[in-house]
Design an enzyme around this catalytic site. Structure first.
Site, short mmCIF file in Angstrom:
data_model
loop_
_atom_site.label_atom_id
_atom_site.label_comp_id
_atom_site.label_asym_id
_atom_site.label_seq_id
_atom_site.Cartn_x
_atom_site.Cartn_y
_atom_site.Cartn_z
N LYS A 65 5.73 74.41 22.54
CA LYS A 65 5.72 75.40 21.46
C LYS A 65 5.49 74.73 20.09
O LYS A 65 4.68 75.20 19.30
CB LYS A 65 7.06 76.17 21.41
CG LYS A 65 7.43 76.86 22.71
CD LYS A 65 8.65 77.74 22.54
CE LYS A 65 9.91 77.01 22.14
NZ LYS A 65 10.46 76.10 23.19
N ARG A 104 16.55 83.16 20.44
CA ARG A 104 16.92 82.53 21.71
C ARG A 104 17.96 83.34 22.45
O ARG A 104 18.31 82.99 23.57
CB ARG A 104 17.48 81.14 21.44
CG ARG A 104 16.49 80.00 21.67
CD ARG A 104 17.15 78.76 21.15
NE ARG A 104 16.77 77.51 21.68
CZ ARG A 104 15.99 76.63 21.06
NH1 ARG A 104 15.39 76.97 19.95
NH2 ARG A 104 15.81 75.44 21.57
N ARG A 139 8.75 62.37 24.31
CA ARG A 139 8.44 62.93 22.98
C ARG A 139 8.92 62.00 21.86
O ARG A 139 10.03 61.48 21.91
CB ARG A 139 9.11 64.29 22.84
CG ARG A 139 8.90 64.92 21.47
CD ARG A 139 9.10 66.38 21.49
NE ARG A 139 10.50 66.77 21.58
CZ ARG A 139 10.90 68.03 21.52
NH1 ARG A 139 10.01 69.00 21.42
NH2 ARG A 139 12.17 68.33 21.62
N ARG A 169 14.37 62.15 19.45
CA ARG A 169 15.51 63.02 19.13
C ARG A 169 16.67 62.71 20.08
O ARG A 169 16.46 62.53 21.27
CB ARG A 169 15.09 64.48 19.31
CG ARG A 169 14.52 65.09 18.06
CD ARG A 169 13.90 66.42 18.30
NE ARG A 169 14.74 67.38 19.02
CZ ARG A 169 14.40 68.63 19.24
NH1 ARG A 169 13.24 69.08 18.80
NH2 ARG A 169 15.20 69.45 19.90
N ARG A 203 20.11 71.69 28.02
CA ARG A 203 19.27 72.64 27.26
C ARG A 203 18.50 73.54 28.21
O ARG A 203 18.32 74.74 27.94
CB ARG A 203 18.32 71.87 26.33
CG ARG A 203 19.04 71.27 25.13
CD ARG A 203 18.24 70.18 24.47
NE ARG A 203 17.04 70.65 23.81
CZ ARG A 203 16.02 69.86 23.50
NH1 ARG A 203 16.04 68.58 23.80
NH2 ARG A 203 14.98 70.37 22.90
P1 AMP Z 1 14.66 72.97 19.26
O1 AMP Z 1 14.11 72.01 18.25
O2 AMP Z 1 14.05 74.34 19.15
O3 AMP Z 1 14.63 72.43 20.67
O4 AMP Z 1 16.22 73.18 18.90
C1 AMP Z 1 17.12 72.09 18.90
C2 AMP Z 1 18.54 72.60 18.94
O5 AMP Z 1 18.80 73.41 17.77
C3 AMP Z 1 18.87 73.51 20.11
O6 AMP Z 1 19.20 72.77 21.28
C4 AMP Z 1 20.06 74.29 19.55
O7 AMP Z 1 21.23 73.49 19.52
C5 AMP Z 1 19.63 74.51 18.10
N1 AMP Z 1 18.83 75.76 17.94
C6 AMP Z 1 17.52 75.86 17.60
N2 AMP Z 1 17.13 77.13 17.54
C7 AMP Z 1 18.21 77.87 17.88
C8 AMP Z 1 18.43 79.27 18.04
N3 AMP Z 1 17.45 80.16 17.84
N4 AMP Z 1 19.68 79.67 18.41
C9 AMP Z 1 20.68 78.78 18.60
N5 AMP Z 1 20.53 77.46 18.49
C10 AMP Z 1 19.31 76.99 18.14
#
Ligand code: AMP
Length: 227
Positions: free
Chosen positions: A13, A88, A127, A160, A171
């Protein structure tokens, strides 16, 4: 246009969002990036969010909804945006619908990235991200020319903390538990478009481009730089 990218972590994404947002017509809003910035800047939101992010768990809805609302209200989002990683949960999706309704808008397309668990683990473990400009790399699929250094700005690449195997598995589990409900929700709304995402970056971009072209019909919207 108002677009959502929905799918498991590591589905590509962020990479696709980077490509589309280069055209400047859509603002790329990544909830993960906004939260990581808040953590790095030591804001009140960041302090609350940190513990969840580190464990690979979802940050409470209210925190994320507030952060996204603030961003969507920014001037540069008036002509459209692309949400990456938000919503989410069902509660977030409903809050987003409400927000847009108040602004006299609605979502146009929700892209659902479909990819196997094996690919997710492979993609996330390799990544790497630029600490200066945020560009995405992959040790195997999109390596930088110089090991550990960003091709675009010379910044240092890092992995990360939540891309480590145990956190990735958590996750993925949470994605199935909380985010999959959204697929039905958007299907019912008639705006869900499935994108099979096992293939290479260019092929996926093309598929997205074709869907947008169909959706905007006569409106010449975006040139993605692919044939
Ligand atoms: P991402 O970079 O989208 O993989 O997000 C990294 C982390 O941020 C996730 O594992 C969650 O802990 C938090 N996070 C990101 N977006 C959301 C969301 N829409 N709702 C809740 N937690 C989020």
């Amino acid at each position: 246009m108002r677009i959502v990218f929905l799918g498991p972590p590591g589905a590509g994404k962020g990479t696709q969002a980077e490509i589309l947002s280069k055209e400047k017509k859509l603002q790329h809003i990544s909830s993960g990036n906004l939260l990581r910035d808040a953590v790095e800047n030591g804001t009140e939101t960041g302090l609350k969010a940190k513990q969840y992010i580190e464990k690979g768990q979802l940050v409470p809805d209210q925190i994320v909804v507030d952060i996204i609302r603030d961003r969507i209200l920014d001037k540069d989002c008036r002509n459209g945006f692309l949400l990456d990683g938000f919503p989410r949960t069902l509660a977030q999706a409903k809050a987003l619908d409400e927000m847009l309704k108040k602004l006299g808008n609605k979502l146009d397309i929700v892209f659902y990235f479909v990819v196997s668990k094996e690919s997710i683990v492979l993609r996330l473990s390799g990544r790497r991200i630029c600490s200066a400009c945020g560009a995405n790399y992959h040790t195997k699929f999109v390596p930088s020319v110089k090991d550990g250094i960003c091709d675009k700005c010379g910044g240092k690449l890092y992995q990360r903390a939540d891309d480590k195997l145990e956190t990735v598995q958590e996750r993925i589990r949470i994605y199935h538990e909380q985010t999959e409900d959204l697929i039905e929700y958007y299907k019912k709304n008639g705006i869900l478009k499935e994108i099979e995402s096992e293939t290479d970056i260019k092929t996926i971009t093309k598929k997205i481009f074709n869907v947008i072209k169909d959706a905007s019909q006569n409106e010449p919207l975006i040139n993605f730089g692919v044939a």
